[in-house]
Design a protein around this motif. Structure first.
Motif, short mmCIF file in Angstrom:
data_model
loop_
_atom_site.label_atom_id
_atom_site.label_comp_id
_atom_site.label_asym_id
_atom_site.label_seq_id
_atom_site.Cartn_x
_atom_site.Cartn_y
_atom_site.Cartn_z
N ILE A 122 38.08 74.71 59.20
CA ILE A 122 38.38 73.06 59.28
C ILE A 122 37.28 72.42 58.40
CG2 ILE A 122 39.03 73.55 61.88
CD1 ILE A 122 36.24 72.27 62.73
N ARG A 123 37.86 71.50 57.97
CA ARG A 123 37.42 70.33 57.00
C ARG A 123 37.61 68.98 57.72
NH1 ARG A 123 39.82 72.34 52.32
NH2 ARG A 123 38.79 74.00 51.57
N PHE A 124 36.66 68.03 57.61
CA PHE A 124 36.77 66.86 58.03
C PHE A 124 35.99 65.97 57.57
CE2 PHE A 124 33.98 69.19 60.71
CZ PHE A 124 32.82 68.16 60.94
N GLY A 125 36.15 64.37 57.55
CA GLY A 125 35.44 63.60 56.92
C GLY A 125 36.05 62.36 56.44
N PRO A 126 35.37 61.34 55.79
CA PRO A 126 36.11 60.06 55.38
C PRO A 126 36.57 60.31 53.98
CG PRO A 126 33.62 59.88 55.11
CD PRO A 126 33.96 61.43 55.79
N SER A 127 37.50 59.55 53.66
CA SER A 127 38.06 59.44 52.09
C SER A 127 38.31 58.09 51.70
CB SER A 127 39.24 60.26 52.06
OG SER A 127 39.70 60.19 50.83
N ILE A 128 37.90 57.70 50.44
CA ILE A 128 38.15 56.33 49.88
C ILE A 128 39.22 56.59 49.06
CG2 ILE A 128 37.20 54.60 48.54
CD1 ILE A 128 36.18 54.54 51.49
N ASP A 129 40.37 55.77 48.79
CA ASP A 129 41.53 55.85 47.97
C ASP A 129 41.10 54.62 46.80
OD1 ASP A 129 42.90 57.46 49.24
OD2 ASP A 129 44.51 56.51 49.77
N LEU A 130 41.29 54.97 45.80
CA LEU A 130 41.28 54.17 44.43
C LEU A 130 42.69 54.05 44.15
CD1 LEU A 130 40.19 52.18 42.37
CD2 LEU A 130 39.70 54.13 40.93
N LEU A 131 43.55 52.77 44.42
CA LEU A 131 44.83 52.59 43.84
C LEU A 131 44.91 52.24 42.49
CD1 LEU A 131 44.51 52.05 47.21
CD2 LEU A 131 46.82 51.36 47.00
N ASN A 151 50.54 45.54 41.49
CA ASN A 151 49.40 45.31 40.99
C ASN A 151 48.08 45.45 42.14
OD1 ASN A 151 50.14 44.48 38.38
ND2 ASN A 151 50.84 42.49 39.13
N PHE A 152 47.34 46.19 41.80
CA PHE A 152 46.28 46.67 42.50
C PHE A 152 44.79 45.96 42.14
CE2 PHE A 152 49.20 50.04 43.07
CZ PHE A 152 49.14 50.14 44.63
N SER A 153 44.18 44.84 42.68
CA SER A 153 43.17 44.43 42.42
C SER A 153 42.41 43.61 43.63
CB SER A 153 43.37 43.33 41.34
OG SER A 153 43.83 42.12 41.76
N MET A 154 41.25 43.23 43.36
CA MET A 154 40.68 42.25 44.59
C MET A 154 41.19 41.01 44.62
SD MET A 154 38.34 44.75 45.41
CE MET A 154 37.31 43.64 46.54
N TYR A 185 44.49 60.01 58.08
CA TYR A 185 44.86 58.74 59.14
C TYR A 185 44.08 57.68 58.68
CZ TYR A 185 44.56 56.35 63.51
OH TYR A 185 44.95 55.31 64.54
N GLY A 186 44.97 56.71 57.98
CA GLY A 186 44.38 55.51 57.36
C GLY A 186 43.78 54.53 58.34
N ILE A 187 42.64 53.90 57.87
CA ILE A 187 41.94 53.09 58.57
C ILE A 187 41.70 51.87 57.90
CG2 ILE A 187 40.71 54.59 60.10
CD1 ILE A 187 38.28 54.63 58.38
N ALA A 188 41.75 51.59 56.66
CA ALA A 188 41.85 50.32 56.14
C ALA A 188 43.14 50.14 55.47
CB ALA A 188 40.86 50.48 54.67
N SER A 189 43.62 48.81 55.58
CA SER A 189 44.88 48.38 54.95
C SER A 189 45.01 48.18 53.46
CB SER A 189 45.24 46.88 55.64
OG SER A 189 46.57 46.63 54.95
N ILE A 190 46.02 48.62 52.83
CA ILE A 190 46.15 48.43 51.36
C ILE A 190 46.88 47.14 51.18
CG2 ILE A 190 46.46 50.92 51.02
CD1 ILE A 190 49.39 50.32 50.47
N SER A 191 47.01 46.40 51.96
CA SER A 191 47.60 44.90 51.90
C SER A 191 46.20 44.13 51.70
CB SER A 191 48.38 44.52 53.06
OG SER A 191 48.60 42.74 52.95
N ASN A 192 46.41 43.38 50.79
CA ASN A 192 45.17 42.25 50.43
C ASN A 192 45.48 40.80 50.87
OD1 ASN A 192 42.45 42.43 49.49
ND2 ASN A 192 42.93 41.71 47.48
#
Length: 225
Positions: A122-131, A151-154, A185-192
């Motif tokens: 088994i593997r587990f842990g967090p992940s950060i996506d760079l869009l 467009n993906f930006s701050m 399992y996403g925990i942070a929204s990609i909508s800004n």
């Protein structure tokens, strides 16, 4: 889970270590979807096919516990039909079909569940996506449709980053081949957008991989001043 991942990072960075590290590659298909909420109301979404390609390491930590950091290119997307209006994509949109490119950075932990030639893990842990880039197409209430780049930006309506918790279950062979199922399992929204929808990933996939060879590596983080 977060404390365990952080603890493994601390151990690795705190002192020089010499270990047998395995380097591997993997690829596979995945079913992309999202949990899409507008003002707390769930929107109707449909699966969209995608894939992932990545590289990882397997570094011994303790007994059958390994540190398994990975970098993954992932092709994601979703189809959604709206029963409420919001931005993104547009207050006059009836639906939205998206596809976008991301790179995931995942400091995972792996636990081998046996010592035989073929053993589960088994593997587990967090992940950060760079869009990175994408495209969306949506129909309008007044008729017609609109297609445009995402467009993906701050400062844009879509953010640069997403975050997920990852779980993987698979089988590894003595020769270094592996096959594993994974769930993001996403925990942070990609909508800004302030007051906009909450869009978090729900991804299931199946991948195959191969460790290339074992190399003796030294990780030296001592202060050389």
């Amino acid at each position: 889970m977060k404390h365990l991942a952080f603890f493994s990072f601390v151990i690795i960075l705190a002192a020089p270590i010499s270990v047998q590290a395995q380097i591997g590659l993997y690829a596979g298909a995945q079913s992309n979807n999202v949990n899409y909420l507008i003002d707390g109301t769930k929107q109707d979404t449909k699966m969209k096919a995608g894939f992932q390609v990545g590289a990882q390491m397997k570094i011994p930590f303790e007994n059958r516990l390994f540190f398994s950091p990975a970098v993954t290119y992932s092709y994601k997307g979703y189809d959604v039909t709206f029963n409420k209006s919001a931005v993104p994509p547009d207050v006059n949109a009836l639906n939205n079909s998206t596809a976008y490119h991301t790179v995931e950075f995942s400091p995972l932990l792996q636990i081998d569940l046996g010592k035989k030639s073929n053993y589960p893990f088994i593997r587990f842990g967090p992940s950060i996506d760079l869009l990175l880039a994408g495209k969306e197409t949506y129909d309008l209430k007044a008729g017609g449709s609109n297609s445009r780049k995402m467009n993906f930006s701050m400062s844009s309506i879509y953010g640069m980053f997403g975050a997920s918790l990852i779980g993987q279950l698979g089988v590894e062979t003595k020769s270094g081949f592996s096959i594993f199922a994974h769930y993001n399992y996403g925990i942070a929204s990609i909508s800004n957008q302030d007051g906009g929808p909450r869009i978090v990933h729900r991804i299931f996939g199946l991948s195959v991989g191969k460790y290339l060879k074992k190399d003796k590596i030294v990780i030296d983080t001592r202060n050389r001043q």
